[in-house]
Design a protein around this motif. Sequence first.
Motif, PDB file in Angstrom:
ATOM      1  N   SER A 111       0.926  -1.144  -0.038  1.00 15.02           N
ATOM      2  CA  SER A 111      -0.251   0.254   0.040  1.00 15.02           C
ATOM      3  C   SER A 111       0.423   1.335  -0.113  1.00 15.02           C
ATOM      4  O   SER A 111       0.753   2.137  -0.623  1.00 15.02           O
ATOM      5  CB  SER A 111      -0.716  -0.024   1.065  1.00 15.02           C
ATOM      6  OG  SER A 111      -1.773  -1.122   1.185  1.00 15.02           O
ATOM      7  N   LEU A 115       0.003   3.874  -3.054  1.00 17.27           N
ATOM      8  CA  LEU A 115       0.258   5.250  -3.080  1.00 17.27           C
ATOM      9  C   LEU A 115       1.316   6.433  -3.108  1.00 17.27           C
ATOM     10  O   LEU A 115       0.987   7.665  -4.013  1.00 17.27           O
ATOM     11  CB  LEU A 115       0.354   5.376  -0.778  1.00 17.27           C
ATOM     12  CG  LEU A 115      -1.720   4.487  -0.979  1.00 17.27           C
ATOM     13  CD1 LEU A 115      -1.499   5.287   0.937  1.00 17.27           C
ATOM     14  CD2 LEU A 115      -2.333   5.930  -1.934  1.00 17.27           C
ATOM     15  N   ILE A 123      -5.637  12.050  -7.260  1.00 18.17           N
ATOM     16  CA  ILE A 123      -6.150  10.441  -6.715  1.00 18.17           C
ATOM     17  C   ILE A 123      -5.437  10.076  -4.494  1.00 18.17           C
ATOM     18  O   ILE A 123      -6.205   9.941  -3.983  1.00 18.17           O
ATOM     19  CB  ILE A 123      -6.210   9.693  -7.305  1.00 18.17           C
ATOM     20  CG1 ILE A 123      -6.784  10.001  -8.449  1.00 18.17           C
ATOM     21  CG2 ILE A 123      -6.650   8.120  -6.833  1.00 18.17           C
ATOM     22  CD1 ILE A 123      -6.875   8.751  -9.210  1.00 18.17           C
ATOM     23  N   LYS A 124      -4.177   9.939  -5.068  1.00 11.84           N
ATOM     24  CA  LYS A 124      -3.281  10.295  -3.796  1.00 11.84           C
ATOM     25  C   LYS A 124      -3.548  10.994  -2.594  1.00 11.84           C
ATOM     26  O   LYS A 124      -4.225  10.700  -1.568  1.00 11.84           O
ATOM     27  CB  LYS A 124      -2.152  10.087  -3.756  1.00 11.84           C
ATOM     28  CG  LYS A 124      -0.702   9.495  -2.780  1.00 11.84           C
ATOM     29  CD  LYS A 124       0.156   9.877  -2.929  1.00 11.84           C
ATOM     30  CE  LYS A 124       0.853  10.687  -2.536  1.00 11.84           C
ATOM     31  NZ  LYS A 124       2.628  11.730  -2.387  1.00 11.84           N
ATOM     32  N   LEU A 127      -6.752   9.434  -1.052  1.00 13.73           N
ATOM     33  CA  LEU A 127      -6.969   7.974  -0.677  1.00 13.73           C
ATOM     34  C   LEU A 127      -5.823   8.532   1.270  1.00 13.73           C
ATOM     35  O   LEU A 127      -6.836   7.558   1.917  1.00 13.73           O
ATOM     36  CB  LEU A 127      -6.114   6.986  -2.054  1.00 13.73           C
ATOM     37  CG  LEU A 127      -6.782   6.461  -2.471  1.00 13.73           C
ATOM     38  CD1 LEU A 127      -6.031   5.721  -3.496  1.00 13.73           C
ATOM     39  CD2 LEU A 127      -7.864   5.565  -1.712  1.00 13.73           C
ATOM     40  N   VAL A 130      -8.644   9.388   3.372  1.00  8.46           N
ATOM     41  CA  VAL A 130      -9.206   8.471   3.697  1.00  8.46           C
ATOM     42  C   VAL A 130      -8.861   7.243   4.536  1.00  8.46           C
ATOM     43  O   VAL A 130      -9.386   7.159   5.982  1.00  8.46           O
ATOM     44  CB  VAL A 130     -10.241   7.430   2.586  1.00  8.46           C
ATOM     45  CG1 VAL A 130     -10.653   6.434   2.734  1.00  8.46           C
ATOM     46  CG2 VAL A 130     -11.019   8.165   1.554  1.00  8.46           C
TER      47      VAL A 130
ATOM     48  N   PHE B  92      -8.410  -2.809   1.173  1.00  5.93           N
ATOM     49  CA  PHE B  92      -8.941  -1.913   1.223  1.00  5.93           C
ATOM     50  C   PHE B  92     -10.491  -2.226   1.510  1.00  5.93           C
ATOM     51  O   PHE B  92     -11.885  -1.929   1.734  1.00  5.93           O
ATOM     52  CB  PHE B  92      -9.623  -0.962  -0.174  1.00  5.93           C
ATOM     53  CG  PHE B  92      -9.521   0.494   0.458  1.00  5.93           C
ATOM     54  CD1 PHE B  92      -8.400   1.371   0.608  1.00  5.93           C
ATOM     55  CD2 PHE B  92     -10.268   1.149   0.492  1.00  5.93           C
ATOM     56  CE1 PHE B  92      -8.472   2.659   0.408  1.00  5.93           C
ATOM     57  CE2 PHE B  92     -10.359   2.540   0.475  1.00  5.93           C
ATOM     58  CZ  PHE B  92      -9.562   3.166   0.989  1.00  5.93           C
TER      59      PHE B  92
END
Lengths: 328, 347
Positions: A111, A115, A123-124, A127, A130, B92
């Motif tokens: 991950s 990223l 988008i990074k 994310l 989030v 995710f």
Amino acid sequence: MTIALETTPTAVPEKRKIVDRRSIGDRIFRKGVTAGAMTAFVVLSMIAALLFFRGFQIFRAFGLEFITTSRWEDVDGTVQNAQFGVAAMLLGSIIVAVIAMVVAFPFVVSSALFLEFYVPGKIKAVLVAVLDLMAAIPSIIYGLWGYLVLMPLASGWAASINKYLGWIPIFNVDFDNFEASPFVSGLVLALMILPIAMSVTREVYSRAPLDQIQAAYALGGSRWGAIRAVVIPFGRSGLVGGMLLGMGRALGETVAVLLTLNLVFEVKFQILASAGGSVASLIASRFGEASPLELKALMAAGLVLFLLTLVVNFGASTIVNRAERRVK
Amino acid sequence: MSSNDVVIPERQKPWINRTASVREMVAPVVIAAVLAGVLNLVTGLAGLLGYYLSFVICYVIVAAVFGLRHDKVKGVDKLASAAIVLGFATAFIPWVSILLTVIRRGWPTIYGGYFTTDMRVTAADDDLGMGGLSHALVGTVLMLLVASVISIPLGVLTAAYITEIRGRLAGFVRIMIQSMSGVPSIVAGLFIFATVVSRYKFSGIAGALALSILMLPTIARTAEEVLKLVPEEIRSASYALGASQMATTFRIILPAARSGLVTASMLGVARVAGETAPLILTSFYSAIFSLKMFGEPIGSLPMYTYQNFGVGTDTALTRAWGGALVLMVLILILFTTARLVGGRTKK
């Protein structure tokens, strides 16, 4: 260059006095802020001191046996007839945390790399926001989800692991109950520590020297080639630090473990069996009906947990700090 | 533009792929999806998770084969890329599941009276149209308020010590804050239990104190990052005009970093809003709406959820999910506000 000498000497102004002493207001201000900044130190020492004094009777009565034995019996509230030992719980905490680390590890690396090197900037950012939010999901929700959604699935997985890999001692079980096992708890904890471990790792990966990455590409390397040759060696200590920080979290986690683990006072290494231990959950579960004596034992257990997490966290932040300083 | 101007090109990040065609990205996905469907039907990998697992296996293989058409380096690259992308996607899935479960299972509890009634006459097992969590909501809000009043000033002072005073102990203070952020929440609860509760009974104020211990490190660390962003020139300018350090800090530096400090505080609050373990030992739980912070237990959202989970019947479990849903929404609001306030500064 002799012109200056002909002019009449003018009065040289007296040197101004330079005051480098701070005003009274500032000195009080600095003292005040310093006092405020000491809060963390004061609180930490108070926690250690208080838990030690409250648990002193237990430490004196049982000494090292408190850490090396695992019977937890309080017959009539007197030390003579009682027996307290956290070995099974302490070992259980470590087992669950290690399972969480092992499960989380590949996801942390992939991950963080994803990223940093695979998604476009916009988008990074979304994310990352989030993921920050995920890190703030309360442990009670992880616990609920772990108990009601994950456990039915995970005990099925555990059953098949046991079926095919049961000859490995840690995957063996004495009887076929795969619910509320360290394995299930470890999966929940893996999910909980992922955001923190990943954000630390990503932070260090993002500082990988661009020149070397460009050099790797210039030599005909692929994206993976650059990552393997430059980013991963560079970020190794950051990754270790991030994982350790996550482990510190996992060791201290209470409610999510309490809901997904069957606490048993017996030292066991069978991670798929429905029996495990956790110091933090022990405190929460026994607290309600504890006698004054057992309460002291719980304080002593709290001190053991506190010191353990302190050591792990200290190690982790030292490694992370060193990794980050090296870059600057 | 004169000829003397040298245009320095921006340094390129070579991993940003500007030439990848859509077809090259989509084709392996489609092929893998189809293959996985076949596997799903003919082998034991049944169900949604089985499908996903077979998709993962197929995609990695298909991607590698696509790369191998060029050469070995490209093949390994595609294989690793597939693993990395899928690693992230897999991580995710549980989160999406958590969000969906909380919404789906918690939704049935929501009705008009859910936020205005408490559980004093309603049992955890009663029908869902009765009772609510006003007591828990108000308890959580009160405890968070008191905890903020304690922790925000101390957190900002701690940050100011590191960035403004820059005393000899700055490194020590930073280590202490880092260590404090690792204190298990149950230990914070145990500490407040031993100092406050064992003398003055369970109370909202005890809960707030436990939460403030957990909140302080988050606020201090975020505030430090924010104060570091205030340009050194502003500080120098203020001193050059003869301002004292106190005036510089309170009237120049802190106002300049105001929105960042709000963000730091919000993040601190969001971080502890869902803490359950310390509340078991400090504020405990009461099913009755009350604003009293002293001398008696007080309800809170995490404890409402925990308590209903303990009851264990279907209706009680639904109530537990209802509490979880409200808690999630509360944290989401805190988080979004923090982001919005923080985002405004940068522009």
